[in-house]
Design a protein around this motif. Sequence first.
Motif, PDB file in Angstrom:
ATOM      1  N   ALA A   1       9.055  14.645  -7.614  1.00 26.67           N
ATOM      2  CA  ALA A   1       8.364  13.485  -8.209  1.00 26.67           C
ATOM      3  C   ALA A   1       9.360  12.330  -8.400  1.00 26.67           C
ATOM      4  O   ALA A   1       9.041  11.172  -8.125  1.00 26.67           O
ATOM      5  N   ARG A   2      10.566  12.653  -8.843  1.00 31.99           N
ATOM      6  CA  ARG A   2      11.565  11.600  -9.059  1.00 31.99           C
ATOM      7  C   ARG A   2      11.980  10.968  -7.729  1.00 31.99           C
ATOM      8  O   ARG A   2      12.198   9.769  -7.634  1.00 31.99           O
ATOM      9  N   GLU A   3      12.068  11.798  -6.693  1.00 33.03           N
ATOM     10  CA  GLU A   3      12.407  11.247  -5.372  1.00 33.03           C
ATOM     11  C   GLU A   3      11.305  10.306  -4.882  1.00 33.03           C
ATOM     12  O   GLU A   3      11.577   9.298  -4.239  1.00 33.03           O
ATOM     13  N   GLU A   4      10.057  10.652  -5.192  1.00 28.82           N
ATOM     14  CA  GLU A   4       8.941   9.800  -4.762  1.00 28.82           C
ATOM     15  C   GLU A   4       9.003   8.434  -5.450  1.00 28.82           C
ATOM     16  O   GLU A   4       8.691   7.411  -4.842  1.00 28.82           O
TER      17      GLU A   4
ATOM     18  N   GLU B   1       0.844  -1.213   0.000  1.00 29.52           N
ATOM     19  CA  GLU B   1       0.000   0.000   0.000  1.00 29.52           C
ATOM     20  C   GLU B   1       0.875   1.258   0.000  1.00 29.52           C
ATOM     21  O   GLU B   1       0.567   2.250  -0.645  1.00 29.52           O
ATOM     22  N   GLN B   2       1.976   1.176   0.729  1.00 23.09           N
ATOM     23  CA  GLN B   2       2.875   2.330   0.799  1.00 23.09           C
ATOM     24  C   GLN B   2       3.536   2.595  -0.564  1.00 23.09           C
ATOM     25  O   GLN B   2       3.727   3.752  -0.943  1.00 23.09           O
ATOM     26  N   ILE B   3       3.844   1.538  -1.293  1.00 23.76           N
ATOM     27  CA  ILE B   3       4.399   1.722  -2.660  1.00 23.76           C
ATOM     28  C   ILE B   3       3.412   2.544  -3.474  1.00 23.76           C
ATOM     29  O   ILE B   3       3.771   3.510  -4.150  1.00 23.76           O
ATOM     30  N   ASN B   4       2.143   2.175  -3.386  1.00 29.24           N
ATOM     31  CA  ASN B   4       1.121   2.879  -4.152  1.00 29.24           C
ATOM     32  C   ASN B   4       1.059   4.360  -3.749  1.00 29.24           C
ATOM     33  O   ASN B   4       0.942   5.254  -4.599  1.00 29.24           O
ATOM     34  N   LYS B   5       1.167   4.633  -2.460  1.00 28.08           N
ATOM     35  CA  LYS B   5       1.108   6.025  -1.990  1.00 28.08           C
ATOM     36  C   LYS B   5       2.311   6.823  -2.495  1.00 28.08           C
ATOM     37  O   LYS B   5       2.204   8.003  -2.823  1.00 28.08           O
ATOM     38  N   GLU B   6       3.459   6.171  -2.547  1.00 23.95           N
ATOM     39  CA  GLU B   6       4.664   6.878  -3.025  1.00 23.95           C
ATOM     40  C   GLU B   6       4.540   7.195  -4.526  1.00 23.95           C
ATOM     41  O   GLU B   6       4.890   8.288  -4.967  1.00 23.95           O
ATOM     42  N   PHE B   7       4.011   6.219  -5.282  1.00 26.31           N
ATOM     43  CA  PHE B   7       3.845   6.488  -6.725  1.00 26.31           C
ATOM     44  C   PHE B   7       2.734   7.518  -6.961  1.00 26.31           C
ATOM     45  O   PHE B   7       2.838   8.331  -7.880  1.00 26.31           O
ATOM     46  N   TYR B   8       1.712   7.481  -6.128  1.00 27.94           N
ATOM     47  CA  TYR B   8       0.689   8.529  -6.241  1.00 27.94           C
ATOM     48  C   TYR B   8       1.321   9.894  -5.962  1.00 27.94           C
ATOM     49  O   TYR B   8       1.018  10.880  -6.637  1.00 27.94           O
ATOM     50  N   SER B   9       2.204   9.948  -4.959  1.00 30.34           N
ATOM     51  CA  SER B   9       2.889  11.213  -4.642  1.00 30.34           C
ATOM     52  C   SER B   9       3.637  11.711  -5.878  1.00 30.34           C
ATOM     53  O   SER B   9       3.616  12.901  -6.195  1.00 30.34           O
ATOM     54  N   ALA B  10       4.308  10.791  -6.569  1.00 30.66           N
ATOM     55  CA  ALA B  10       5.054  11.183  -7.779  1.00 30.66           C
ATOM     56  C   ALA B  10       4.093  11.783  -8.807  1.00 30.66           C
ATOM     57  O   ALA B  10       4.373  12.826  -9.419  1.00 30.66           O
ATOM     58  N   TYR B  11       2.930  11.146  -8.982  1.00 28.97           N
ATOM     59  CA  TYR B  11       1.918  11.650  -9.928  1.00 28.97           C
ATOM     60  C   TYR B  11       1.455  13.048  -9.521  1.00 28.97           C
ATOM     61  O   TYR B  11       1.290  13.930 -10.357  1.00 28.97           O
ATOM     62  N   LEU B  12       1.194  13.196  -8.219  1.00 24.00           N
ATOM     63  CA  LEU B  12       0.696  14.476  -7.720  1.00 24.00           C
ATOM     64  C   LEU B  12       1.733  15.585  -7.970  1.00 24.00           C
ATOM     65  O   LEU B  12       1.394  16.672  -8.454  1.00 24.00           O
ATOM     66  N   TYR B  13       2.998  15.291  -7.667  1.00 19.72           N
ATOM     67  CA  TYR B  13       4.041  16.303  -7.890  1.00 19.72           C
ATOM     68  C   TYR B  13       4.200  16.614  -9.378  1.00 19.72           C
ATOM     69  O   TYR B  13       4.476  17.751  -9.759  1.00 19.72           O
ATOM     70  N   LEU B  14       4.035  15.589 -10.220  1.00 18.02           N
ATOM     71  CA  LEU B  14       4.144  15.853 -11.667  1.00 18.02           C
ATOM     72  C   LEU B  14       2.999  16.743 -12.141  1.00 18.02           C
ATOM     73  O   LEU B  14       3.207  17.636 -12.978  1.00 18.02           O
ATOM     74  N   ALA B  15       1.798  16.504 -11.603  1.00 16.15           N
ATOM     75  CA  ALA B  15       0.648  17.344 -11.966  1.00 16.15           C
ATOM     76  C   ALA B  15       0.911  18.789 -11.537  1.00 16.15           C
ATOM     77  O   ALA B  15       0.607  19.752 -12.259  1.00 16.15           O
ATOM     78  N   MET B  16       1.521  18.940 -10.359  1.00 12.40           N
ATOM     79  CA  MET B  16       1.843  20.291  -9.869  1.00 12.40           C
ATOM     80  C   MET B  16       2.928  20.924 -10.730  1.00 12.40           C
ATOM     81  O   MET B  16       2.888  22.127 -11.026  1.00 12.40           O
ATOM     82  N   SER B  17       3.871  20.107 -11.149  1.00  8.73           N
ATOM     83  CA  SER B  17       4.957  20.615 -11.993  1.00  8.73           C
ATOM     84  C   SER B  17       4.390  21.158 -13.313  1.00  8.73           C
ATOM     85  O   SER B  17       4.771  22.243 -13.781  1.00  8.73           O
ATOM     86  N   ALA B  18       3.450  20.401 -13.892  1.00 14.55           N
ATOM     87  CA  ALA B  18       2.823  20.843 -15.147  1.00 14.55           C
ATOM     88  C   ALA B  18       2.073  22.163 -14.919  1.00 14.55           C
ATOM     89  O   ALA B  18       2.130  23.082 -15.740  1.00 14.55           O
ATOM     90  N   HIS B  19       1.396  22.257 -13.772  1.00 15.76           N
ATOM     91  CA  HIS B  19       0.656  23.484 -13.437  1.00 15.76           C
ATOM     92  C   HIS B  19       1.626  24.674 -13.344  1.00 15.76           C
ATOM     93  O   HIS B  19       1.356  25.751 -13.888  1.00 15.76           O
ATOM     94  N   PHE B  20       2.751  24.475 -12.677  1.00 17.14           N
ATOM     95  CA  PHE B  20       3.710  25.582 -12.540  1.00 17.14           C
ATOM     96  C   PHE B  20       4.276  25.985 -13.902  1.00 17.14           C
ATOM     97  O   PHE B  20       4.517  27.164 -14.157  1.00 17.14           O
TER      98      PHE B  20
END
Length: 170
Positions: free
Chosen positions: A47-50, A12-31
């Motif tokens: 995102a890469r660290e996640e 479950e934690q793997i999934n949360k970390e990859f979701y974090s990467a997705y979230l940061y990438l979405a924010m990166s695109a927004h910026f």
Amino acid sequence: MISEKIQNILNEQINKEFYSAYLYLAMSAHFDEIGLKGFSNWTRVQAREEVDHGMILFDYIIERQGKVSLKQIETPETNFGSALEVFEKIYEHEKYVTDSINCVANMTDEECDLATRFFINWYISEQVEEEANVDDVIKKLKMFGDEKAALYHLDKELGKREYKQHSYNS
Ligand code: OFO
């Protein structure tokens, strides 16, 4: 070997970390869209660290003769506001991840799994660092309010963040 309960919570934690990467990438695109290239860089590096965080868990499960099971990654939101609003969202998200890591640690205590308890300590320290880094940016954003020049300089500063591969024990 790890117990089924530990295996499940680590998956479950793997999934949360990859979701974090997705979230940061979405924010990166927004910026990028709003012209804040430095903020975009910072969130892209994060995102890469996640992904690294997810992969360290992935490798650990295999090393402990467990079974990795990858789950569907939730779609992150795409409507973000100002830099401050985004960083406040990041802070909330990281607090959620910290709680989740604490639950993993509690489970290792319940299961008397000292090896995983030792392993998860790395994530506990990492969360302290992540929350502090985000809080630092939030404080700067609050200090300067709507001042465009300050935002410009902060954007330059965040643009300097470089990706360094995260691995267990580094
Ligand atoms: Fe993996 O630490 Fe952020 O989410």
